[in-house]
Design a protein around this motif. Structure first.
Motif, PDB file in Angstrom:
ATOM      1  N   ALA A  29      37.592  38.540  57.558  1.00  0.00           N
ATOM      2  CA  ALA A  29      38.172  37.353  58.195  1.00  0.00           C
ATOM      3  C   ALA A  29      37.130  36.609  59.021  1.00  0.00           C
ATOM      4  N   ALA A  30      36.328  37.357  59.785  1.00  0.00           N
ATOM      5  CA  ALA A  30      35.277  36.727  60.590  1.00  0.00           C
ATOM      6  C   ALA A  30      34.253  36.038  59.701  1.00  0.00           C
ATOM      7  N   TYR A  31      33.881  36.683  58.620  1.00  0.00           N
ATOM      8  CA  TYR A  31      32.911  36.122  57.689  1.00  0.00           C
ATOM      9  C   TYR A  31      33.430  34.803  57.115  1.00  0.00           C
ATOM     10  N   CYS A  32      34.687  34.799  56.709  1.00  0.00           N
ATOM     11  CA  CYS A  32      35.256  33.594  56.100  1.00  0.00           C
ATOM     12  C   CYS A  32      35.419  32.469  57.120  1.00  0.00           C
ATOM     13  N   MET A  58      30.560  41.572  41.669  1.00  0.00           N
ATOM     14  CA  MET A  58      31.165  42.135  40.456  1.00  0.00           C
ATOM     15  C   MET A  58      32.600  42.555  40.745  1.00  0.00           C
ATOM     16  N   LEU A  59      32.841  43.019  41.966  1.00  0.00           N
ATOM     17  CA  LEU A  59      34.161  43.511  42.351  1.00  0.00           C
ATOM     18  C   LEU A  59      35.167  42.386  42.511  1.00  0.00           C
ATOM     19  N   GLY A  60      34.696  41.227  42.923  1.00  0.00           N
ATOM     20  CA  GLY A  60      35.560  40.087  43.216  1.00  0.00           C
ATOM     21  C   GLY A  60      34.945  39.297  44.356  1.00  0.00           C
ATOM     22  N   THR A  61      35.766  38.535  45.071  1.00  0.00           N
ATOM     23  CA  THR A  61      35.269  37.754  46.198  1.00  0.00           C
ATOM     24  C   THR A  61      36.168  37.937  47.407  1.00  0.00           C
ATOM     25  N   MET A  62      35.571  37.834  48.595  1.00  0.00           N
ATOM     26  CA  MET A  62      36.361  37.926  49.825  1.00  0.00           C
ATOM     27  C   MET A  62      37.327  36.754  49.938  1.00  0.00           C
ATOM     28  N   ARG A  63      36.882  35.582  49.513  1.00  0.00           N
ATOM     29  CA  ARG A  63      37.753  34.413  49.632  1.00  0.00           C
ATOM     30  C   ARG A  63      39.020  34.594  48.806  1.00  0.00           C
ATOM     31  N   MET A  72      41.296  36.898  50.640  1.00  0.00           N
ATOM     32  CA  MET A  72      41.973  36.231  51.746  1.00  0.00           C
ATOM     33  C   MET A  72      43.090  35.325  51.229  1.00  0.00           C
ATOM     34  N   ARG A  73      42.836  34.638  50.121  1.00  0.00           N
ATOM     35  CA  ARG A  73      43.872  33.748  49.568  1.00  0.00           C
ATOM     36  C   ARG A  73      45.074  34.527  49.077  1.00  0.00           C
ATOM     37  N   SER A  74      44.825  35.671  48.454  1.00  0.00           N
ATOM     38  CA  SER A  74      45.925  36.458  47.884  1.00  0.00           C
ATOM     39  C   SER A  74      46.538  37.421  48.899  1.00  0.00           C
ATOM     40  N   ARG A  75      45.875  37.574  50.060  1.00  0.00           N
ATOM     41  CA  ARG A  75      46.281  38.541  51.098  1.00  0.00           C
ATOM     42  C   ARG A  75      46.327  39.956  50.532  1.00  0.00           C
ATOM     43  N   SER A  76      45.434  40.233  49.580  1.00  0.00           N
ATOM     44  CA  SER A  76      45.447  41.522  48.905  1.00  0.00           C
ATOM     45  C   SER A  76      44.032  41.922  48.551  1.00  0.00           C
ATOM     46  N   LEU A  77      43.834  43.196  48.244  1.00  0.00           N
ATOM     47  CA  LEU A  77      42.515  43.788  48.079  1.00  0.00           C
ATOM     48  C   LEU A  77      42.097  43.795  46.604  1.00  0.00           C
ATOM     49  N   TYR A  78      41.246  42.867  46.217  1.00  0.00           N
ATOM     50  CA  TYR A  78      40.643  42.829  44.888  1.00  0.00           C
ATOM     51  C   TYR A  78      41.688  43.029  43.777  1.00  0.00           C
ATOM     52  N   GLY A  79      42.644  42.146  43.748  1.00  0.00           N
ATOM     53  CA  GLY A  79      43.744  42.294  42.795  1.00  0.00           C
ATOM     54  C   GLY A  79      43.346  42.129  41.342  1.00  0.00           C
ATOM     55  N   ASP A  80      42.227  41.432  41.072  1.00  0.00           N
ATOM     56  CA  ASP A  80      41.819  41.204  39.685  1.00  0.00           C
ATOM     57  C   ASP A  80      40.649  42.085  39.264  1.00  0.00           C
ATOM     58  N   VAL A  81      40.401  43.173  40.015  1.00  0.00           N
ATOM     59  CA  VAL A  81      39.211  43.982  39.743  1.00  0.00           C
ATOM     60  C   VAL A  81      39.262  44.658  38.376  1.00  0.00           C
TER      61      VAL A  81
END
Length: 318
Positions: A146-149, A96-101, A104-113
């Motif tokens: 990062a490890a997960y991805c 619901m919060l967003g996705t890790m991928r 990682m692509r945006s280099r930012s923390l849940y920008g569309d939350v």
């Protein structure tokens, strides 16, 4: 037309990723009898990702008509759950919060939350009572993500991209503010992962305010792969295993300056929360320590795969 008001309390547990959400969801499922006797309902990813939430987010060209259908479908199930005698409904899905991928692509923390949570608020027809967000020291969060991805085949971030992540302006404070604005009628509760690591019963208390059963309270799932495991994965894919460096069991792609910056930013977030978070959110102050306490107990605690090895105290600057 006046919308129907439900008497059931709806709690959204929205993550974040890498903060024990999988362990929490498994713990709740393992204690279904306890939940039933207290009239607590539970929707986890096994339900929400099998069509229930389809159409809420605008991914892949989802139309407004699909969003309206999603709202109708969600509210139908909410009303059905309430009619069954449930007094509190816990909905737990970190996506619901967003996705890790996307992070990682945006280099930012849940920008569309903000946009995402506004859509969930609409899907639940404004009936959300509480939103629970678990946060984690930024250096540990980003290293674990990062490890997960990487383990799932994604490309490692370049050094300049890691710098952008570590020194970026967006922190948990921004995520919390966006959630509060998107769901203005709900209480926002913040649970630091350092207080619940390996303790899904403590997370249960943070989410519901109730003491949960101690059985399966030390289930750790979805552990990040270790340095040797990551190196082996890269080698199996024909990639250079030397891209994964370090002697510690858990991989961190960041240098000491980046780690220090992220620790300091996280402590700033904690201080802001402790001071009242401008009235936007409530930080959980006390969680029952009947199990692990402030330091992890000795001996194996795992069921299946373990969760991340973690410091049990808040990370200190520097």
């Amino acid at each position: 037309m006046v919308k129907d008001q439900i008497g059931m309390k709806v709690i959204l547990h929205i993550g974040a990723h890498r903060t024990g959400t999988t362990s929490f969801q498994a713990y709740v499922r393992q204690n279904s009898d306890f939940m039933r006797t207290r009239r607590i309902g539970f929707w986890g990813p096994m339900r929400t990702r099998k069509g229930l939430f389809a159409g809420i987010q605008p991914d892949a060209g989802v139309s407004l008509k699909a969003a309206r259908h999603a709202r109708g479908r969600v509210m139908l199930q909410v009303n059905k759950t309430e009619r069954s005698g449930i007094k509190t409904l816990v909905v737990s899905d970190e996506n619901m919060l967003g996705t890790m991928r996307r992070n990682m692509r945006s280099r930012s923390l849940y920008g569309d939350v903000g946009e995402r949570m506004a859509r969930y608020a609409a899907a639940f027809d404004g009936q959300i009572d509480t939103v629970v967000l678990s946060i984690r020291a930024l250096n540990h969060y980003w290293s674990s993500a990062a490890a997960y991805c990487v383990a799932r085949g994604h490309t490692l971030l370049e050094p300049d991209q890691l710098v952008r992540v570590a020194f970026g302006p967006r922190t948990w404070r921004d995520v919390i503010a966006d959630v509060a604005c998107a769901v203005p009628g709900a209480k926002i509760v913040i649970v630091p992962f350092e207080r619940t690591a390996g303790r899904p019963d403590a997370m249960f208390q943070g989410v519901t305010g109730l003491y949960g059963p101690r059985n399966a309270s030390q289930t750790w799932l979805n552990r990040s792969p270790s340095v040797p495991e990551l190196r082996g994965m890269l080698a199996d894919r024909g990639e250079d295993p030397d891209l994964i460096t370090g002697m510690a069991p858990r991989w961190t792609p960041f240098d000491t300056a980046a780690i220090a910056a992220m620790r300091e930013a996280y402590m700033d977030d904690i201080h802001w929360l402790t001071a009242g978070a401008d009235g936007l959110a409530t930080l959980t102050e006390e969680l029952d320590q009947r199990g692990a306490g402030q330091t992890l107990p000795h001996g194996p605690l795992t069921r299946g795969q373990g969760y991340d090895d973690q410091e049990r105290r808040l990370a200190e600057p520097g």
